[in-house]
Design an enzyme around this catalytic site. Structure first.
Site, PDB file in Angstrom:
ATOM      1  N   HIS A 164      -2.215  -5.452   1.066  1.00  0.00           N
ATOM      2  CA  HIS A 164      -3.533  -5.916   1.362  1.00  0.00           C
ATOM      3  C   HIS A 164      -3.745  -7.186   0.674  1.00  0.00           C
ATOM      4  CE1 HIS A 164      -7.573  -6.980  -0.088  1.00  0.00           C
ATOM      5  NE2 HIS A 164      -6.704  -7.152  -1.211  1.00  0.00           N
ATOM      6  N   LYS A 206       0.890  -1.009  -0.230  1.00  0.00           N
ATOM      7  CA  LYS A 206       0.101   0.074  -0.082  1.00  0.00           C
ATOM      8  C   LYS A 206       0.752   1.850   0.139  1.00  0.00           C
ATOM      9  CE  LYS A 206      -4.011  -1.986   1.855  1.00  0.00           C
ATOM     10  NZ  LYS A 206      -5.011  -2.031   3.904  1.00  0.00           N
ATOM     11  N   TYR A 212     -12.431  -1.695  -4.097  1.00  0.00           N
ATOM     12  CA  TYR A 212     -13.017  -1.913  -2.635  1.00  0.00           C
ATOM     13  C   TYR A 212     -14.176  -1.593  -2.472  1.00  0.00           C
ATOM     14  CZ  TYR A 212      -8.443  -2.092   0.090  1.00  0.00           C
ATOM     15  OH  TYR A 212      -7.329  -2.511   0.984  1.00  0.00           O
ATOM     16  N   GLU A 245      -9.699 -10.245  -7.526  1.00  0.00           N
ATOM     17  CA  GLU A 245      -9.266  -9.092  -7.894  1.00  0.00           C
ATOM     18  C   GLU A 245      -8.060  -8.909  -8.524  1.00  0.00           C
ATOM     19  OE1 GLU A 245      -9.899  -8.201  -3.033  1.00  0.00           O
ATOM     20  OE2 GLU A 245      -7.801  -9.243  -3.238  1.00  0.00           O
ATOM     21  N   ASN A 248      -2.418   0.909   7.250  1.00  0.00           N
ATOM     22  CA  ASN A 248      -1.512  -0.731   7.648  1.00  0.00           C
ATOM     23  C   ASN A 248      -0.652  -1.932   6.206  1.00  0.00           C
ATOM     24  OD1 ASN A 248      -3.521  -1.643   6.202  1.00  0.00           O
ATOM     25  ND2 ASN A 248      -4.645  -2.811   7.452  1.00  0.00           N
TER      26      ASN A 248
HETATM   27  N1  UDP Z   1     -10.053   0.143   7.300  1.00  0.00           N
HETATM   28  C1  UDP Z   1      -9.824   1.229   8.061  1.00  0.00           C
HETATM   29  N2  UDP Z   1     -10.449   1.323   9.319  1.00  0.00           N
HETATM   30  C2  UDP Z   1     -11.348  -0.186   9.753  1.00  0.00           C
HETATM   31  C3  UDP Z   1     -11.756  -0.975   9.394  1.00  0.00           C
HETATM   32  C4  UDP Z   1     -10.591  -1.684   8.151  1.00  0.00           C
HETATM   33  O1  UDP Z   1      -9.847   2.384   7.789  1.00  0.00           O
HETATM   34  O2  UDP Z   1     -11.954   0.187  10.834  1.00  0.00           O
HETATM   35  C5  UDP Z   1      -8.910  -0.043   5.833  1.00  0.00           C
HETATM   36  C6  UDP Z   1      -7.540  -0.937   6.018  1.00  0.00           C
HETATM   37  O3  UDP Z   1      -6.733  -0.056   5.214  1.00  0.00           O
HETATM   38  C7  UDP Z   1      -8.291  -2.254   5.842  1.00  0.00           C
HETATM   39  C8  UDP Z   1      -9.275  -1.600   4.278  1.00  0.00           C
HETATM   40  O4  UDP Z   1      -9.557  -0.770   4.756  1.00  0.00           O
HETATM   41  O5  UDP Z   1      -6.959  -2.921   5.135  1.00  0.00           O
HETATM   42  C9  UDP Z   1      -9.810  -3.098   4.420  1.00  0.00           C
HETATM   43  O6  UDP Z   1     -10.767  -3.176   5.376  1.00  0.00           O
HETATM   44  P1  UDP Z   1     -10.567  -5.794   5.576  1.00  0.00           P
HETATM   45  O7  UDP Z   1     -11.699  -5.198   6.412  1.00  0.00           O
HETATM   46  O8  UDP Z   1     -11.544  -6.028   4.720  1.00  0.00           O
HETATM   47  O9  UDP Z   1      -9.301  -5.523   6.304  1.00  0.00           O
HETATM   48  P2  UDP Z   1      -7.921  -6.423   5.002  1.00  0.00           P
HETATM   49  O10 UDP Z   1      -9.202  -7.735   4.533  1.00  0.00           O
HETATM   50  O11 UDP Z   1      -7.371  -5.550   4.381  1.00  0.00           O
HETATM   51  O12 UDP Z   1      -7.618  -6.705   6.621  1.00  0.00           O
HETATM   52 MG    MG Z   2     -10.818  -7.266   2.883  1.00  0.00          MG
END
Ligand code: UDP
Ligand code: MG
Length: 137
Positions: A115, A9, A49, A126, A112
């Site tokens: 992905h 990212k 997303y 994806e 974070n």
């Molecule tokens: N994210 C965020 N706040 C939240 C949850 C998710 O900013 O409360 C962001 C974070 O960058 C995350 C992405 O949205 O990686 C997608 O969320 P997901 O729940 O799919 O998490 P991931 O699959 O990336 O672990």
């Molecule tokens: Mg996710």
């Protein structure tokens, strides 16, 4: 063999952490079958997303993902989807296990660093969002 989709990212690319993350990917037994550096616009980030479009964090997430380039990868390995999620660590770096990418490199819950697809159906959406069949070798 299984394929998964990964993104390094913007926060990680900006801090020049891509090499360290790619090193962990290869050291963990993944084969990189596709990789490129691209700059998403906000609409492209939102399309990727789209499952999160009703969430309160969606707008900030799309701003973040489109603010600077990312590196997208298609990774191959037995159990690639679960193994890449494990190597990344929990979504919130505060909850991520020691030694995971998110624990070691992430800035915050939003920024974070990485992905990963969370299921075979997700990977099937994806991977072709970013790669044509000819780009996977
Ligand atoms: N994210 C965020 N706040 C939240 C949850 C998710 O900013 O409360 C962001 C974070 O960058 C995350 C992405 O949205 O990686 C997608 O969320 P997901 O729940 O799919 O998490 P991931 O699959 O990336 O672990
Ligand atoms: Mg996710």
């Amino acid at each position: 063999m299984e394929r998964t989709f990964a993104i390094i990212k913007p926060d990680a690319v900006e801090r020049k952490l891509a090499g360290k993350i790619i090193d962990r990917i290869e050291a963990s037994g993944f084969t990189i079958v596709g990789m490129k550096k691209i700059k998403l616009n906000k609409e492209q980030a939102g399309g990727f997303y789209c499952v999160h479009r009703e969430r309160p964090f969606f707008n900030d997430l799309c701003d973040f993902m489109s603010r600077s380039p990312v590196i997208v990868l298609c990774l191959e390995k037995e159990n690639a989807i679960a193994d890449w999620r494990k190597l990344m660590g929990a979504t919130n770096p505060a909850n991520a296990e020691p030694g995971t990418i998110r624990r070691d490199f992430a800035v915050s819950l939003n920024e974070n660093s990485a992905h990963g697809s969370d299921a075979p159906e997700t990977a099937a959406f994806e991977i072709p969002y970013f790669f044509s069949a000819l780009e996977l070798v």
